[in-house]
Design a protein around this motif. Structure first.
Motif, PDB file in Angstrom:
ATOM      1  N   UNK A 364     -25.623 -12.657 -20.444  1.00  0.00           N
ATOM      2  CA  UNK A 364     -25.228 -13.916 -21.058  1.00  0.00           C
ATOM      3  C   UNK A 364     -25.888 -14.016 -22.421  1.00  0.00           C
ATOM      4  N   UNK A 365     -25.085 -14.319 -23.447  1.00  0.00           N
ATOM      5  CA  UNK A 365     -25.632 -14.462 -24.791  1.00  0.00           C
ATOM      6  C   UNK A 365     -24.622 -14.038 -25.839  1.00  0.00           C
ATOM      7  N   UNK A 366     -25.142 -13.760 -27.024  1.00  0.00           N
ATOM      8  CA  UNK A 366     -24.285 -13.314 -28.115  1.00  0.00           C
ATOM      9  C   UNK A 366     -23.775 -11.896 -27.822  1.00  0.00           C
ATOM     10  N   UNK A 367     -22.736 -11.505 -28.541  1.00  0.00           N
ATOM     11  CA  UNK A 367     -22.183 -10.175 -28.340  1.00  0.00           C
ATOM     12  C   UNK A 367     -23.156  -9.126 -28.881  1.00  0.00           C
ATOM     13  N   UNK A 368     -23.744  -8.379 -27.982  1.00  0.00           N
ATOM     14  CA  UNK A 368     -24.687  -7.343 -28.371  1.00  0.00           C
ATOM     15  C   UNK A 368     -24.047  -5.972 -28.199  1.00  0.00           C
ATOM     16  N   UNK A 369     -24.764  -4.934 -28.603  1.00  0.00           N
ATOM     17  CA  UNK A 369     -24.251  -3.563 -28.507  1.00  0.00           C
ATOM     18  C   UNK A 369     -24.779  -2.894 -27.241  1.00  0.00           C
ATOM     19  N   UNK A 370     -23.870  -2.415 -26.421  1.00  0.00           N
ATOM     20  CA  UNK A 370     -24.233  -1.630 -25.241  1.00  0.00           C
ATOM     21  C   UNK A 370     -24.016  -0.164 -25.608  1.00  0.00           C
ATOM     22  N   UNK A 371     -25.113   0.546 -25.838  1.00  0.00           N
ATOM     23  CA  UNK A 371     -24.974   1.944 -26.249  1.00  0.00           C
ATOM     24  C   UNK A 371     -24.493   2.823 -25.108  1.00  0.00           C
ATOM     25  N   UNK A 372     -24.932   2.511 -23.873  1.00  0.00           N
ATOM     26  CA  UNK A 372     -24.451   3.239 -22.698  1.00  0.00           C
ATOM     27  C   UNK A 372     -24.772   2.447 -21.451  1.00  0.00           C
ATOM     28  N   UNK A 373     -23.919   2.579 -20.457  1.00  0.00           N
ATOM     29  CA  UNK A 373     -24.147   1.946 -19.149  1.00  0.00           C
ATOM     30  C   UNK A 373     -23.816   2.986 -18.088  1.00  0.00           C
ATOM     31  N   UNK A 374     -24.857   3.581 -17.506  1.00  0.00           N
ATOM     32  CA  UNK A 374     -24.702   4.526 -16.406  1.00  0.00           C
ATOM     33  C   UNK A 374     -25.042   3.787 -15.123  1.00  0.00           C
ATOM     34  N   UNK A 375     -24.081   3.671 -14.221  1.00  0.00           N
ATOM     35  CA  UNK A 375     -24.286   2.848 -13.030  1.00  0.00           C
ATOM     36  C   UNK A 375     -23.520   3.435 -11.853  1.00  0.00           C
ATOM     37  N   UNK A 376     -23.568   2.712 -10.739  1.00  0.00           N
ATOM     38  CA  UNK A 376     -22.795   3.084  -9.563  1.00  0.00           C
ATOM     39  C   UNK A 376     -21.316   2.814  -9.823  1.00  0.00           C
ATOM     40  N   UNK A 377     -20.416   3.606  -9.245  1.00  0.00           N
ATOM     41  CA  UNK A 377     -18.980   3.310  -9.381  1.00  0.00           C
ATOM     42  C   UNK A 377     -18.580   2.004  -8.705  1.00  0.00           C
ATOM     43  N   UNK A 378     -19.477   1.429  -7.900  1.00  0.00           N
ATOM     44  CA  UNK A 378     -19.212   0.155  -7.230  1.00  0.00           C
ATOM     45  C   UNK A 378     -19.779  -1.031  -8.016  1.00  0.00           C
TER      46      UNK A 378
END
Length: 507
Positions: A364-378
């Motif tokens: 929640x907040x201003x639009x920030x930069x997500x350089x990468x998101x490695x997570x579970x497929x779920x």
């Protein structure tokens, strides 16, 4: 195998002759000056709450018809039942019969609550008198217990008032207490050197007045502490925790708090919420076994400090960071993290997440930069976007953010206006390629939808592979279902929201 109290009570009621509790000695109440034996089996006594003189007939509620089932129970079971009642209700059982008159004083749990004592708020002119009655009720109960039942143990003790109550020293020398809860109490008259709570495991202090030395004495006199809750404490400046047994620590809006140092080697849960504009120093660098971490308004949480805490606690499962103004780059590498929340960190510019077991994420907040998101497929993700200044750069950031969550099982985007999500046709070519991975998307438009068809077209351009699209606006839900769709809208983000709401209600 150890049997529960309910099992013992049921066994006793079914077979009085065979139950081993039947051989325990019967409780003997001491004789007091304010209890006078009258003729014809009538007893007279004075009410602690109102001061009125009352009478009762000997023999209990079923004097003419023999012994009732409750009276057939041994004293130890009756005391256990009374231990679940507030002290005011437990005290009223003294009116049942002579046997019950002092039964509640011997309970292993004392819970005094001023609100339950009054029932409903007394008239304004009687507030002082009513409060003095409650204080006298607590003082006399503790004094009576100390005088006649000092050899019996107390496992749980609670005092809750609307104004600070000067707690007697005797509470902190009751060695058998295992759970101590104090609400609106003043500990200024407590001598730190005499505090002895060798069996205390749970400590809840809410709206309590005390200084650093008293709290340090409580910690040193309570070697078995497993849980500490410090909420709205007045007078604490520094908190230094080193307990070997401590598993959970809560520090909530304490003033004028300046420093919290946690060096408890086995702590698993730490929750901190500072006051607005406070400059609290939080040091949890010595923790190695954290599983749950919630930091709100931790003003000194820097990028390096966050990365170090995450690295040193590989068992971390849940992390919530809220209003941490010093955080600019959030880099999280955690093998066991399954829930991560970032809320209103106003200077946050970059987020990098490598958590292969992450199943619930919320931002929640201003639009920030997500350089990468490695997570579970779920993964079920939620993004709350602050109202933007609409321009071409905004839509580029929107596309970049959506690309990082294209692999999610479900994505929930909340925004102010529908135009925030509708990429103009003239910009679409420059923002190729489209995102083919996402199957479930939920949109919540706070200020209503001007053109539902246009919004659907804009969303479908970004995510052409969608199977289910939910648009919530103006109090209604629109469901667009496409070829090969399912109706699973993502249980993990629902679990995430329910968990956060429960924790907010608790603290």
């Amino acid at each position: 195998m150890e049997k529960s109290s309910d099992f013992v009570v049921d066994t006793y009621l079914m077979d009085l002759s065979n139950c081993h509790l039947n051989r325990r000695p019967r409780f003997r109440a001491p004789s007091l000056q304010n209890v006078a034996c009258q003729q014809h089996g009538t007893f007279q006594y004075q009410s602690l709450e109102t001061g009125e003189k009352l009478q009762e007939q000997e023999g209990g509620a079923n004097a003419s018809g023999g012994l009732d089932r409750l009276s057939a129970l041994p004293d130890i079971i009756c005391q256990h039942i009374l231990s679940f009642l507030p002290a005011t209700d437990a005290r009223r059982t003294a009116f049942v019969s002579r046997r019950w008159r002092y039964m509640w004083y011997a309970c292993d749990s004392f819970m005094f609550d001023e609100r339950e004592f009054h029932g409903r708020p007394p008239p304004l002119l009687q507030w002082h008198h009513s409060r003095q009655n409650f204080i006298r009720f607590v003082d006399e109960a503790l004094e009576f217990r100390k005088t006649y039942f000092n050899d019996l143990s107390i496992e749980k003790f609670k005092v809750s008032m609307r104004v600070p109550y000067l707690l007697p020293q005797a509470v902190f020398t009751t060695k058998s207490i295992q759970c101590l809860e104090l609400v609106f109490c003043d500990l200024s008259n407590v001598f730190g050197s005499s505090i002895q709570l060798p069996f205390l495991r749970n400590l809840d202090l809410i709206n309590v007045h005390m200084n650093d030395s008293i709290f340090t004495s409580i910690l040193s006199g309570s070697p078995l502490l497993e849980k500490i809750n410090l909420s709205l404490i007045c007078g604490l400046e520094r908190i230094h925790i080193t307990g070997e047994k401590l598993k959970m620590l809560v520090v909530f809006k304490c003033l004028p708090l300046e420093e919290v140092i946690v060096k408890a080697p086995n702590i698993e849960s730490f929750l901190f919420r500072g006051k607005r504009h406070s400059l609290d120093k939080i040091d949890i660098s010595s923790c190695r076994k954290l599983k749950f971490l919630w930091l709100q308004r931790a003003s000194n949480l820097t990028d390096d400090a966050l990365e170090k805490v995450v690295c040193l606690n590989p068992n971390l499962e849940i992390m919530i960071l809220s209003h941490c103004s010093a955080l600019k780059t959030a880099v999280v590498h955690s093998p066991n993290l399954w829930m991560f929340v970032l809320f209103k960190c106003k200077h946050l510019a970059l987020v990098k997440i490598e958590a292969p077991n992450l199943r619930a994420f919320e931002y929640s907040g201003h639009m920030t930069t997500f350089s990468s998101v490695v997570s579970s497929p779920k993964l079920d993700a939620i993004v709350h976007m602050d109202s933007p200044e609409i321009c071409s750069r905004w839509y580029a950031k929107l596309k970049n953010m959506c690309a990082r969550f294209d692999h999610c099982r479900s994505l929930w985007i909340r925004c102010e206006h529908d135009i925030d999500l509708i990429i103009p046709h003239k910009l679409r070519k420059s923002l190729l390629p489209q995102l083919q991975g996402l199957r479930e998307l939920k949109i919540h438009i706070k200020n209503g939808t001007m053109n539902l068809a246009q919004l659907e077209d804009g969303i479908r351009w970004i995510f052409p592979g969608l199977k289910n699209l939910y648009v919530e606006s103006d109090g209604s839900m629109h469901h667009f279902q496409y070829a090969g769709a399912t109706v699973d809208i993502g249980p993990a983000w629902r679990k995430c929201r329910e968990f956060i709401k429960q924790e907010n209600d608790r603290f």
